[in-house]
Design a protein around this motif. Structure first.
Motif, short mmCIF file in Angstrom:
data_model
loop_
_atom_site.label_atom_id
_atom_site.label_comp_id
_atom_site.label_asym_id
_atom_site.label_seq_id
_atom_site.Cartn_x
_atom_site.Cartn_y
_atom_site.Cartn_z
N UNK A 133 5.28 -24.14 29.26
CA UNK A 133 4.16 -24.20 28.32
C UNK A 133 4.60 -23.76 26.93
N UNK A 134 5.27 -22.62 26.83
CA UNK A 134 5.67 -22.11 25.51
C UNK A 134 6.86 -22.87 24.93
N UNK A 135 7.70 -23.44 25.78
CA UNK A 135 8.79 -24.29 25.25
C UNK A 135 8.21 -25.52 24.58
N UNK A 136 7.20 -26.14 25.21
CA UNK A 136 6.54 -27.30 24.61
C UNK A 136 5.85 -26.91 23.31
N UNK A 137 5.16 -25.77 23.32
CA UNK A 137 4.51 -25.31 22.10
C UNK A 137 5.54 -25.02 21.00
N UNK A 138 6.68 -24.45 21.36
CA UNK A 138 7.72 -24.17 20.37
C UNK A 138 8.24 -25.46 19.76
N UNK A 139 8.41 -26.49 20.60
CA UNK A 139 8.87 -27.78 20.09
C UNK A 139 7.86 -28.38 19.13
N UNK A 140 6.59 -28.26 19.46
CA UNK A 140 5.55 -28.76 18.56
C UNK A 140 5.55 -27.99 17.24
N UNK A 141 5.66 -26.67 17.32
CA UNK A 141 5.65 -25.84 16.11
C UNK A 141 6.86 -26.13 15.24
N UNK A 142 8.00 -26.39 15.86
CA UNK A 142 9.25 -26.63 15.12
C UNK A 142 9.27 -28.01 14.47
N UNK A 293 9.41 -15.61 33.93
CA UNK A 293 9.75 -16.87 33.28
C UNK A 293 10.46 -16.52 31.99
N UNK A 294 11.23 -17.45 31.45
CA UNK A 294 11.92 -17.19 30.19
C UNK A 294 12.11 -18.49 29.44
N UNK A 295 12.02 -18.39 28.12
CA UNK A 295 12.36 -19.50 27.24
C UNK A 295 13.57 -19.07 26.44
N UNK A 296 14.60 -19.88 26.43
CA UNK A 296 15.78 -19.58 25.64
C UNK A 296 16.22 -20.81 24.88
N UNK A 297 17.03 -20.60 23.86
CA UNK A 297 17.51 -21.77 23.14
C UNK A 297 18.11 -21.46 21.80
N UNK A 298 18.20 -22.50 20.98
CA UNK A 298 18.78 -22.41 19.65
C UNK A 298 18.04 -21.36 18.80
N UNK A 299 18.81 -20.64 18.01
CA UNK A 299 18.23 -19.58 17.20
C UNK A 299 17.14 -20.11 16.25
N UNK A 300 17.40 -21.28 15.63
CA UNK A 300 16.42 -21.79 14.67
C UNK A 300 15.12 -22.24 15.33
N UNK A 301 15.23 -22.81 16.54
CA UNK A 301 14.02 -23.22 17.26
C UNK A 301 13.26 -21.99 17.77
N UNK A 302 14.00 -21.02 18.30
CA UNK A 302 13.37 -19.80 18.82
C UNK A 302 12.73 -18.97 17.72
N UNK A 303 13.08 -19.24 16.49
CA UNK A 303 12.48 -18.50 15.36
C UNK A 303 10.99 -18.81 15.23
N UNK A 307 7.81 -12.88 14.67
CA UNK A 307 6.64 -12.28 14.02
C UNK A 307 7.03 -11.17 13.05
N UNK A 308 8.32 -11.08 12.70
CA UNK A 308 8.77 -9.96 11.85
C UNK A 308 8.21 -10.03 10.45
N UNK A 309 7.84 -11.21 9.97
CA UNK A 309 7.32 -11.36 8.60
C UNK A 309 5.83 -11.68 8.59
N UNK A 310 5.16 -11.43 9.70
CA UNK A 310 3.73 -11.75 9.78
C UNK A 310 3.45 -12.67 10.95
N UNK A 311 2.36 -13.40 10.86
CA UNK A 311 1.98 -14.29 11.96
C UNK A 311 3.05 -15.37 12.14
N UNK A 312 3.60 -15.53 13.36
CA UNK A 312 4.63 -16.54 13.59
C UNK A 312 4.04 -17.94 13.70
N UNK A 313 4.91 -18.92 13.66
CA UNK A 313 4.46 -20.29 13.90
C UNK A 313 3.87 -20.43 15.29
N UNK A 314 4.39 -19.65 16.23
CA UNK A 314 3.92 -19.69 17.62
C UNK A 314 3.71 -18.26 18.14
N UNK A 315 2.49 -17.75 18.11
CA UNK A 315 2.23 -16.44 18.69
C UNK A 315 2.38 -16.49 20.22
#
Length: 457
Positions: A133-142, A293-303, A307-315
């Motif tokens: 679920x979160x991998x798909x959401x991360x792909x959409x956000x990226x 469960x775990x989501x792993x991957x490329x640093x730029x996609x996982x970014x 949330x270090x600078x505020x609300x992330x693209x994917x909470x």
């Protein structure tokens, strides 16, 4: 055969013990169908388990079974694995969960990042479903795109988009060249079906054509390198290449769902088959028998999770995400999955598949076996299928497979019905020989059914 096997003379209502029957009667008063999940095998009553030790289960009636389910491939070290029991006992004395992070989550993440190619950053969740679920959401956000592509018949958990065409049937799966998006449950929004492009496994030209056609709207293609529910069929190298090359060319992310197949090697399944994913979803074995469960991957996609600078693209949160019990159990289990452990699993897996195949060949049975490493699946057909449609059994074949599961249970082995069987590290050569012997007994005692299938092919 010289061995004597249980089987055809046992009445259906005697296939489970009295205490299991009593438990099921109680369960029917509190669960909609008497069970707490659809994946529980019942024929007609489930076998209720009391305890597990190593590669064996003991039911509430005291009977022993060699366990080839291993909680749907999760328990790669079998039951009550001593290092996990010790680690959990120590952690429980310190606390079961906290709102704050713990060192154990860093240690498990370090292990995964060090071991699994393409995994540069990790986020933990509670299930394989959440991971996908979160991998798909991360792909959409990226990517800023909404559609996904997935393989027909492949299981990726209980997320609406991931469930599309999970249980497609001959009467609704559509054109071979353009599979139809089918609903898994009544009430699936039509918009969900419109957002999923369905591919056939090992269809090289179809993958290239459909991914290219929908490229401008596709965020990701979700690919299990060897889909369990899709038949546990080996991927063609040219299919993997077609997926990967077309995705790269069109800015589509590749999500490798290794929730189940991470157990194929020390570095998982993608590397074994030449897949270089952008994101990897993990679960099952990495939790040591606890929910994870775990989501792993490329640093730029996982970014997208950053949330270090505020609300992330994917909470992404979760009360029990990265809980110390799952982290501690997973770390204990994964640390003991070394090269020797994987070599042992592959040796036993190769033996079982080879000997099952030999038994089929020697008797001219209309069956075949698929799988790799510690996984195998038996099919009621002569030719090894290429995809989900070819692996879909005819009614007589489906009946035969149910009889196979029943025969194994009657002879002391839990063989999943319509799913993958798995080998665990505590199993030894004698256990593998036991599997082969019972399978041979099934072939010899079900000649009439086998002949019926033979006549249809």
């Amino acid at each position: 055969m010289s061995k004597r096997f249980a089987g055809s003379s046992v009445a259906a209502n005697e296939r489970v013990g009295q205490k299991s029957k009593e438990n099921f009667a109680r369960a029917q008063l509190v669960f909609p169908d008497g069970t707490s999940r659809i994946t529980i095998d019942r024929d007609p009553v489930p076998i209720y388990v009391k305890r597990g030790v190593g590669s064996y289960l003991f039911d509430v009636d005291g009977r022993r079974f060699l366990d080839l389910n291993c909680n749907f491939t999760t328990l790669i070290h079998g039951h009550a694995f001593a290092p996990v029991v010790e680690a959990l006992t120590n952690q429980l004395q310190r606390g079961s969960c906290f709102a704050n992070p713990t060192e154990s989550e860093i240690q498990l993440a370090e292990l995964l990042c060090d071991r699994i190619p393409q995994v540069e950053r990790v986020r933990f969740v509670n299930t394989g479903t959440e991971a996908v679920l979160f991998a798909i959401k991360a792909a959409r956000a990226f990517t800023g795109r909404s559609k996904i592509a997935k393989i027909e018949g492949a299981y990726h958990g209980a997320y609406d988009w991931a469930e599309v065409s999970l249980a497609a049937m001959p009467d609704n799966w559509g054109d071979p060249a353009a599979p139809k998006s089918t609903a898994f449950y009544h009430g699936t929004p039509a918009s969900v079906l419109d957002e999923v492009v369905v591919l056939r496994f090992n269809d090289v030209e179809g993958a290239r054509r459909l991914l290219s056609l929908h490229a401008h709207k596709l965020a990701a293609v979700v690919l299990d390198p060897m889909p369990s529910r899709g038949g546990l069929i080996a991927p063609k190298p040219e299919f993997i290449a077609a997926i990967q090359d077309t995705a790269r060319k069109n800015g589509i992310l590749v999500i490798a769902d290794e929730v189940l197949n991470l157990r194929q090697s020390l570095v998982g399944a993608s590397a074994r088959y030449g897949l270089v994913p952008d994101l990897v979803t993990m679960g099952k074995i990495i939790g040591g028998g606890l929910p994870i469960g775990a989501i792993g991957g490329r640093r730029d996609v996982m970014k997208t999770f950053d949330a270090s600078a505020g609300r992330p693209l994917l909470p992404q949160g979760g009360t029990f995400s990265a809980n110390p019990l799952s982290m501690t159990a997973g770390l204990a289990a994964m640390r003991r999955l070394d090269h020797a452990a994987f070599a042992h699993l592959e040796m036993l897996g190769n033996f079982v598949r080879d000997e099952v195949g030999r038994a089929i060949s020697n008797r001219g049975a209309p069956l075949c076996v698929t799988g790799a490493t510690s996984l195998f699946r038996i099919h009621p057909m002569v030719q090894i299928p290429n995809d989900y449609r070819e692996a879909h059994p005819a009614p007589t074949g489906a009946t035969l497979m149910k009889q196979l599961t029943r025969f194994f249970a009657e002879n002391g082995i839990i063989l999943p019905h319509g799913a993958v069987a798995s080998i665990s590290t505590p199993m030894v050569r004698a256990d593998a020989e036991f599997i082969v012997d019972v399978f041979g007994g099934f072939l010899d005692s079900h000649q009439d059914m086998l002949n019926a299938i033979r006549c249809q092919t």
